[in-house]
Design a protein around this motif. Structure first.
Motif, PDB file in Angstrom:
ATOM      1  N   TYR A  28       0.830  -1.194   0.000  1.00  0.00           N
ATOM      2  CA  TYR A  28       0.000   0.000   0.000  1.00  0.00           C
ATOM      3  C   TYR A  28       0.867   1.248   0.000  1.00  0.00           C
ATOM      4  O   TYR A  28       1.975   1.239   0.520  1.00  0.00           O
ATOM      5  N   THR A  29       0.326   2.343  -0.544  1.00  0.00           N
ATOM      6  CA  THR A  29       1.004   3.629  -0.431  1.00  0.00           C
ATOM      7  C   THR A  29       0.841   4.120   1.004  1.00  0.00           C
ATOM      8  O   THR A  29      -0.106   3.754   1.702  1.00  0.00           O
ATOM      9  N   LYS A  30       1.755   4.947   1.426  1.00  0.00           N
ATOM     10  CA  LYS A  30       1.752   5.411   2.808  1.00  0.00           C
ATOM     11  C   LYS A  30       0.466   6.151   3.172  1.00  0.00           C
ATOM     12  O   LYS A  30      -0.064   5.995   4.261  1.00  0.00           O
ATOM     13  N   ALA A  31      -0.072   6.923   2.256  1.00  0.00           N
ATOM     14  CA  ALA A  31      -1.231   7.759   2.563  1.00  0.00           C
ATOM     15  C   ALA A  31      -2.575   7.077   2.308  1.00  0.00           C
ATOM     16  O   ALA A  31      -3.609   7.684   2.517  1.00  0.00           O
ATOM     17  N   SER A  32      -2.573   5.823   1.870  1.00  0.00           N
ATOM     18  CA  SER A  32      -3.843   5.204   1.474  1.00  0.00           C
ATOM     19  C   SER A  32      -4.815   4.982   2.633  1.00  0.00           C
ATOM     20  O   SER A  32      -6.016   4.915   2.418  1.00  0.00           O
ATOM     21  N   GLY A  33      -4.339   4.878   3.857  1.00  0.00           N
ATOM     22  CA  GLY A  33      -5.258   4.627   4.951  1.00  0.00           C
ATOM     23  C   GLY A  33      -4.985   5.378   6.229  1.00  0.00           C
ATOM     24  O   GLY A  33      -5.660   5.159   7.234  1.00  0.00           O
ATOM     25  N   ILE A  77      -2.301   0.839   6.379  1.00  0.00           N
ATOM     26  CA  ILE A  77      -1.115   1.596   6.814  1.00  0.00           C
ATOM     27  C   ILE A  77       0.109   0.706   6.999  1.00  0.00           C
ATOM     28  O   ILE A  77       1.186   1.199   7.303  1.00  0.00           O
ATOM     29  N   ASP A  78      -0.052  -0.585   6.794  1.00  0.00           N
ATOM     30  CA  ASP A  78       1.074  -1.515   6.887  1.00  0.00           C
ATOM     31  C   ASP A  78       1.755  -1.572   5.524  1.00  0.00           C
ATOM     32  O   ASP A  78       1.477  -2.449   4.708  1.00  0.00           O
ATOM     33  N   THR A  79       2.636  -0.606   5.266  1.00  0.00           N
ATOM     34  CA  THR A  79       3.245  -0.480   3.945  1.00  0.00           C
ATOM     35  C   THR A  79       4.333  -1.513   3.684  1.00  0.00           C
ATOM     36  O   THR A  79       4.766  -1.660   2.548  1.00  0.00           O
ATOM     37  N   VAL A 165      -8.327  -7.078  -8.083  1.00  0.00           N
ATOM     38  CA  VAL A 165      -7.354  -6.554  -7.119  1.00  0.00           C
ATOM     39  C   VAL A 165      -7.260  -5.051  -7.300  1.00  0.00           C
ATOM     40  O   VAL A 165      -6.974  -4.572  -8.398  1.00  0.00           O
ATOM     41  N   GLN A 166      -7.502  -4.301  -6.242  1.00  0.00           N
ATOM     42  CA  GLN A 166      -7.423  -2.834  -6.307  1.00  0.00           C
ATOM     43  C   GLN A 166      -5.963  -2.399  -6.451  1.00  0.00           C
ATOM     44  O   GLN A 166      -5.121  -2.787  -5.641  1.00  0.00           O
ATOM     45  N   LEU A 167      -5.708  -1.575  -7.454  1.00  0.00           N
ATOM     46  CA  LEU A 167      -4.347  -1.090  -7.683  1.00  0.00           C
ATOM     47  C   LEU A 167      -4.175   0.373  -7.305  1.00  0.00           C
ATOM     48  O   LEU A 167      -3.051   0.822  -7.085  1.00  0.00           O
ATOM     49  N   ASN A 168      -5.262   1.136  -7.229  1.00  0.00           N
ATOM     50  CA  ASN A 168      -5.127   2.561  -6.955  1.00  0.00           C
ATOM     51  C   ASN A 168      -4.589   2.849  -5.559  1.00  0.00           C
ATOM     52  O   ASN A 168      -4.077   3.929  -5.315  1.00  0.00           O
ATOM     53  N   THR A 169      -4.659   1.919  -4.645  1.00  0.00           N
ATOM     54  CA  THR A 169      -4.119   2.118  -3.300  1.00  0.00           C
ATOM     55  C   THR A 169      -2.695   1.578  -3.163  1.00  0.00           C
ATOM     56  O   THR A 169      -2.084   1.734  -2.107  1.00  0.00           O
ATOM     57  N   LEU A 170      -2.179   0.952  -4.216  1.00  0.00           N
ATOM     58  CA  LEU A 170      -0.845   0.354  -4.147  1.00  0.00           C
ATOM     59  C   LEU A 170       0.231   1.339  -4.586  1.00  0.00           C
ATOM     60  O   LEU A 170      -0.031   2.298  -5.307  1.00  0.00           O
ATOM     61  N   ASN A 171       1.441   1.057  -4.162  1.00  0.00           N
ATOM     62  CA  ASN A 171       2.590   1.919  -4.403  1.00  0.00           C
ATOM     63  C   ASN A 171       3.195   1.628  -5.773  1.00  0.00           C
ATOM     64  O   ASN A 171       4.113   0.841  -5.894  1.00  0.00           O
ATOM     65  N   GLY A 172       2.665   2.248  -6.790  1.00  0.00           N
ATOM     66  CA  GLY A 172       3.192   2.083  -8.138  1.00  0.00           C
ATOM     67  C   GLY A 172       2.130   2.374  -9.173  1.00  0.00           C
ATOM     68  O   GLY A 172       0.943   2.200  -8.911  1.00  0.00           O
TER      69      GLY A 172
END
Length: 187
Positions: A28-33, A77-79, A165-172
């Protein structure tokens, strides 16, 4: 002594780089949750303080709601925990494990918009049910089963499964993630 000239020939073992697709994993990206988790904790703590120290005991019971919401969204928040990845073993999806490459029929991106927010999912069509497609199951703690996850599976009429699989919350970037996943998929 004899002076021998040696030409530097290409040594296949001099650079131990892997040829072909590179294994990868994204979390996950740092700010996603952060807002929902930390906000839920703050509201829960506030309700507990008001309830116990302000003389309003029912207010302390209301703390359960924001605290449960924060717990539900904690994985966001568990990046450090990978959510999606690929290597020779297959397509990795967190809390599923590795899905065998031979079990994947089709991979594509699906984009939808909610107001000004673009949501991107990786759509994976399988050739058989998900339980049979998993080559290496991931073991995870029982308490994680009551938390949000990054995917959902649906059974199709032919008995196979479809995974989103949701990608918009992932880091990339989603397009790069799809390209790296497809690099492993056998032709």
């Amino acid at each position: 002594m004899s002076d021998l000239k040696t030409e530097s020939a290409a040594d296949p073992f001099s650079e131990m780089e892997r040829q072909g697709p590179q294994p990868f994993a994204v979390g996950y990206t740092k700010a996603s949750g952060e807002a929902i988790v930390y906000g839920g904790l703050m509201f829960g703590f506030g309700f507990v303080v008001l309830g116990l120290f302000g003389g309003m005991k029912p207010m302390a019971l209301l703390a359960i709601v924001p605290l449960l919401i924060a717990l539900w969204h904690y994985p966001l928040i568990d990046t450090k925990q990978p959510q999606l990845g690929a290597n020779d073993d297959g397509l990795f999806v967190e809390r599923i494990g590795f899905i065998d490459w031979g079990s994947i029929r089709h991979l594509e991106l699906a984009k939808t918009s909610v107001r000004s927010i673009e949501l991107v999912t990786l759509e994976v069509d399988l050739t058989r049910p998900l339980a049979e497609a998993v080559s290496k199951r991931q073991l995870y703690p029982l308490w994680k089963s009551v938390m949000t996850r990054n995917w959902r599976a649906q059974r199709k009429e032919d008995g196979t499964d479809h995974l989103s699989v949701q990608l918009n919350t992932l880091n990339g970037p989603p397009e790069e993630i799809l390209a790296r996943v497809k690099a492993y998929r056998p032709v």
